[in-house]
Scaffold this active site. Structure first.
Site, PDB file in Angstrom:
ATOM      1  N   ALA A 120       0.832  -1.200   0.000  1.00 48.05           N
ATOM      2  CA  ALA A 120       0.000   0.000   0.000  1.00 48.05           C
ATOM      3  C   ALA A 120       0.870   1.256   0.000  1.00 48.05           C
ATOM      4  O   ALA A 120       1.212   1.779  -1.055  1.00 48.05           O
ATOM      5  CB  ALA A 120      -0.950  -0.022   1.199  1.00 48.05           C
ATOM      6  N   ARG A 121       1.233   1.721   1.179  1.00 50.13           N
ATOM      7  CA  ARG A 121       2.099   2.886   1.336  1.00 50.13           C
ATOM      8  C   ARG A 121       3.039   2.648   2.510  1.00 50.13           C
ATOM      9  O   ARG A 121       2.624   2.099   3.541  1.00 50.13           O
ATOM     10  CB  ARG A 121       1.277   4.154   1.587  1.00 50.13           C
ATOM     11  CG  ARG A 121       0.536   4.685   0.365  1.00 50.13           C
ATOM     12  CD  ARG A 121       1.504   5.277  -0.645  1.00 50.13           C
ATOM     13  NE  ARG A 121       0.819   5.901  -1.780  1.00 50.13           N
ATOM     14  CZ  ARG A 121       0.548   5.278  -2.929  1.00 50.13           C
ATOM     15  NH1 ARG A 121       0.898   4.000  -3.079  1.00 50.13           N
ATOM     16  NH2 ARG A 121      -0.047   5.913  -3.913  1.00 50.13           N
ATOM     17  N   GLU A 138      10.682   6.499   0.482  1.00 48.45           N
ATOM     18  CA  GLU A 138      11.296   5.872  -0.682  1.00 48.45           C
ATOM     19  C   GLU A 138      11.621   6.926  -1.752  1.00 48.45           C
ATOM     20  O   GLU A 138      10.949   7.943  -1.839  1.00 48.45           O
ATOM     21  CB  GLU A 138      10.392   4.778  -1.248  1.00 48.45           C
ATOM     22  CG  GLU A 138       9.031   5.260  -1.703  1.00 48.45           C
ATOM     23  CD  GLU A 138       8.110   4.115  -2.129  1.00 48.45           C
ATOM     24  OE1 GLU A 138       7.498   4.269  -3.197  1.00 48.45           O
ATOM     25  OE2 GLU A 138       7.989   3.116  -1.409  1.00 48.45           O
ATOM     26  N   HIS A 152       9.178  -1.079  -4.957  1.00 52.90           N
ATOM     27  CA  HIS A 152       7.902  -0.475  -5.367  1.00 52.90           C
ATOM     28  C   HIS A 152       7.578  -0.801  -6.830  1.00 52.90           C
ATOM     29  O   HIS A 152       7.440   0.085  -7.683  1.00 52.90           O
ATOM     30  CB  HIS A 152       7.918   1.043  -5.163  1.00 52.90           C
ATOM     31  CG  HIS A 152       6.534   1.628  -5.098  1.00 52.90           C
ATOM     32  ND1 HIS A 152       6.243   2.818  -4.479  1.00 52.90           N
ATOM     33  CD2 HIS A 152       5.343   1.173  -5.577  1.00 52.90           C
ATOM     34  CE1 HIS A 152       4.950   3.085  -4.571  1.00 52.90           C
ATOM     35  NE2 HIS A 152       4.377   2.099  -5.251  1.00 52.90           N
ATOM     36  N   ILE A 153       7.407  -2.094  -7.095  1.00 48.34           N
ATOM     37  CA  ILE A 153       7.114  -2.539  -8.464  1.00 48.34           C
ATOM     38  C   ILE A 153       5.704  -3.113  -8.563  1.00 48.34           C
ATOM     39  O   ILE A 153       5.407  -3.887  -9.481  1.00 48.34           O
ATOM     40  CB  ILE A 153       8.142  -3.576  -8.951  1.00 48.34           C
ATOM     41  CG1 ILE A 153       8.159  -4.818  -8.045  1.00 48.34           C
ATOM     42  CG2 ILE A 153       9.522  -2.959  -9.053  1.00 48.34           C
ATOM     43  CD1 ILE A 153       8.948  -5.989  -8.614  1.00 48.34           C
ATOM     44  N   GLY A 154       4.828  -2.723  -7.645  1.00 48.95           N
ATOM     45  CA  GLY A 154       3.474  -3.276  -7.646  1.00 48.95           C
ATOM     46  C   GLY A 154       2.752  -3.143  -8.967  1.00 48.95           C
ATOM     47  O   GLY A 154       2.020  -4.038  -9.388  1.00 48.95           O
ATOM     48  N   ASP A 178       7.012  -3.904  -0.460  1.00 51.44           N
ATOM     49  CA  ASP A 178       7.226  -3.294  -1.772  1.00 51.44           C
ATOM     50  C   ASP A 178       7.231  -1.771  -1.683  1.00 51.44           C
ATOM     51  O   ASP A 178       7.560  -1.100  -2.652  1.00 51.44           O
ATOM     52  CB  ASP A 178       6.135  -3.751  -2.748  1.00 51.44           C
ATOM     53  CG  ASP A 178       6.349  -3.254  -4.168  1.00 51.44           C
ATOM     54  OD1 ASP A 178       7.489  -3.371  -4.660  1.00 51.44           O
ATOM     55  OD2 ASP A 178       5.387  -2.745  -4.784  1.00 51.44           O
TER      56      ASP A 178
END
Length: 321
Positions: free
Chosen positions: A238-239, A268, A286-288, A263
Site C-alpha cells: 500500500a504505502r 522511498e 515499489h514494483i506493484g 514493496d
C-alpha cells in the site's frame, strides 16, 4: 490547431510517450531528472496541465503558487495522498488518478511478497547465487505454508479484494477490516472486523492494502504489532507510511514476527537501512504496478483524464476531496 501545454515529471512506456508527444506541447527536464519544487512551478507557468507520479508531492504551498493557467493535474497512481486535495479544490484544479488500472498487477505482487516471505525466498536464492548451497543448509530453510492460514487484509478495496481472490486459491481463510463491510456478493466468505485491532489478533498473515490517511498513518507500530500472533508475517503493497519502520524491524529481530514482504517504504526510494540487514525480509523496489499492461493502461487513463477536463468532457477518474 495549437496543442495544449503539458508539464511531464517523468518518463513512461513507449505508447504513452508517443501519445504525449503527438497530442501535447511537452515541458520536461531534458536530462531525465525529476523537477525540484521551484522548477516544477516555473515549468507550469502558462501550462494547461501537469502529469505527475507518486513521487511528486504537491502541498498547499504548491497550489497557492501554481500558475492559474493549470486546469488539471493527473497522477500516474492509484492514490492521491501525495496531493493536498483541499488546496487543489480551492484553486479549482481537477485531480485525475488511475484507481482501476493497478489492481491485478499490485495484487500479484502482494502474493509474491506473501509467498516469498513465508518460504524464505531471499535466503534461498542467496544460497544459490553465492555458491553456498549444500544439502544440509538448504534443508534448514524451513518456511511456513499458507494453506489453511488466516490472511487479514486491512483495506478491502479493489486491490484488497483481488488479493483475497488470489489467497483463496491457495486455501487461505480471509478476514478483513474496512470502514464499512462489503456487500455479501463481494465479501464472499470473508469475515468482517469493524475494529482493525481485532483483525490483527486472528491474522497469521497480515496484508496492508489501505490508503494512507490520518487514521492509517503509522497504523502498524509497536502496539499493534504486539497484537499479531507470534510468528505472523506482514505484507505491505500500500504505502510505506502505514508502518513505523523501527517497530517493524524490532519485531522481526525479536522473532515476534517471522518475516515480512515489503514493496513500499516511507521516504522511498530511500529506506530504513535496518531492513537491508535482515534476512527475513523480502524486499522489492515499489514494483506493484510494474507490468507493461498496467503501466500502459495507467498512462492512457491519466491522459484521458487530462483530455476530458481540457475539453469539458466527463473524465474517467477524478479524485474528490
Amino acid at each position: 490547431m495549437k496543442k495544449p501545454v503539458l508539464v511531464v515529471t517523468s518518463h513512461f512506456v513507449k505508447s504513452v510517450e508517443t501519445r504525449i508527444n503527438n497530442e501535447y506541447e511537452v515541458r520536461r527536464k531534458g536530462d531525465g531528472a525529476s523537477f525540484t519544487r521551484e522548477e516544477l512551478l516555473t515549468a507550469a507557468d502558462g501550462a494547461d496541465a501537469i502529469l505527475i507520479t507518486p513521487f511528486d508531492r504537491l502541498d498547499a504551498d504548491f497550489f497557492r503558487r501554481v500558475s492559474p493557467s493549470v486546469k488539471v493535474i493527473s497522477t500516474y497512481s492509484v492514490g492521491v495522498d501525495q496531493i493536498d486535495m483541499r488546496a487543489a479544490a480551492e484553486r479549482n484544479i481537477a485531480i485525475g488518478y488511475t484507481p482501476a488500472e493497478v489492481t491485478d498487477a499490485t495484487a500479484d505482487i502482494a502474493m509474491l511478497l506473501l509467498l516469498g516471505a513465508s518460504r524464505r525466498a531471499f535466503e534461498a536464492q542467496d544460497l544459490v547465487r553465492t555458491g553456498e548451497w549444500t544439502v544440509p543448509r538448504a534443508a534448514a530453510l524451513l518456511g511456513w505454508q499458507v494453506t489453511g492460514k488466516t490472511l487479514g487484509i486491512l483495506g478491502m478495496g479493489r486491490i484488497g479484494q483481488a488479493v483475497a481472490k488470489r489467497a483463496r486459491a491457495f486455501g487461505m481463510k480471509i478476514h478483513y477490516s474496512n470502514p464499512h463491510p462489503l456487500p455479501a456478493e463481494e465479501a464472499d466468505d470473508a469475515v468482517f472486523h469493524a475494529d482493525p485491532l481485532e483483525l490483527l489478533g486472528v491474522s497469521h498473515f497480515f496484508s496492508l492494502n489501505a490508503p494512507e490517511t490520518e487514521k492509517t498513518h503509522h497504523f502498524l507500530n509497536a502496539r499493534t504489532i504486539a497484537l499479531l500472533p507470534q510468528g505472523a508475517i506482514v505484507v505491505n503493497t500500500a504505502r510505506g507510511g502505514l508502518v513505523v519502520d523501527e517497530d517493524l524491524i524490532a519485531a522481526l529481530k525479536s522473532g515476534h514476527l517471522a518475516a515480512a514482504g515489503l514493496d513500499v517504504f516511507e521516504g522511498e526510494p530511500k529506506l530504513n537501512p535496518g531492513y537491508v540487514e535482515l534476512k527475513n525480509v523480502f524486499l522489492l523496489p515499489h514494483i506493484g504496478t510494474a507490468t507493461v499492461e498496467s503501466r500502459t493502461n495507467m498512462g492512457m487513463v491519466a491522459l484521458d483524464n487530462i483530455d476530458a477536463v481540457l475539453n469539458d468532457r466527463p473524465a474517467p477518474s477524478l479524485a474528490k476531496v
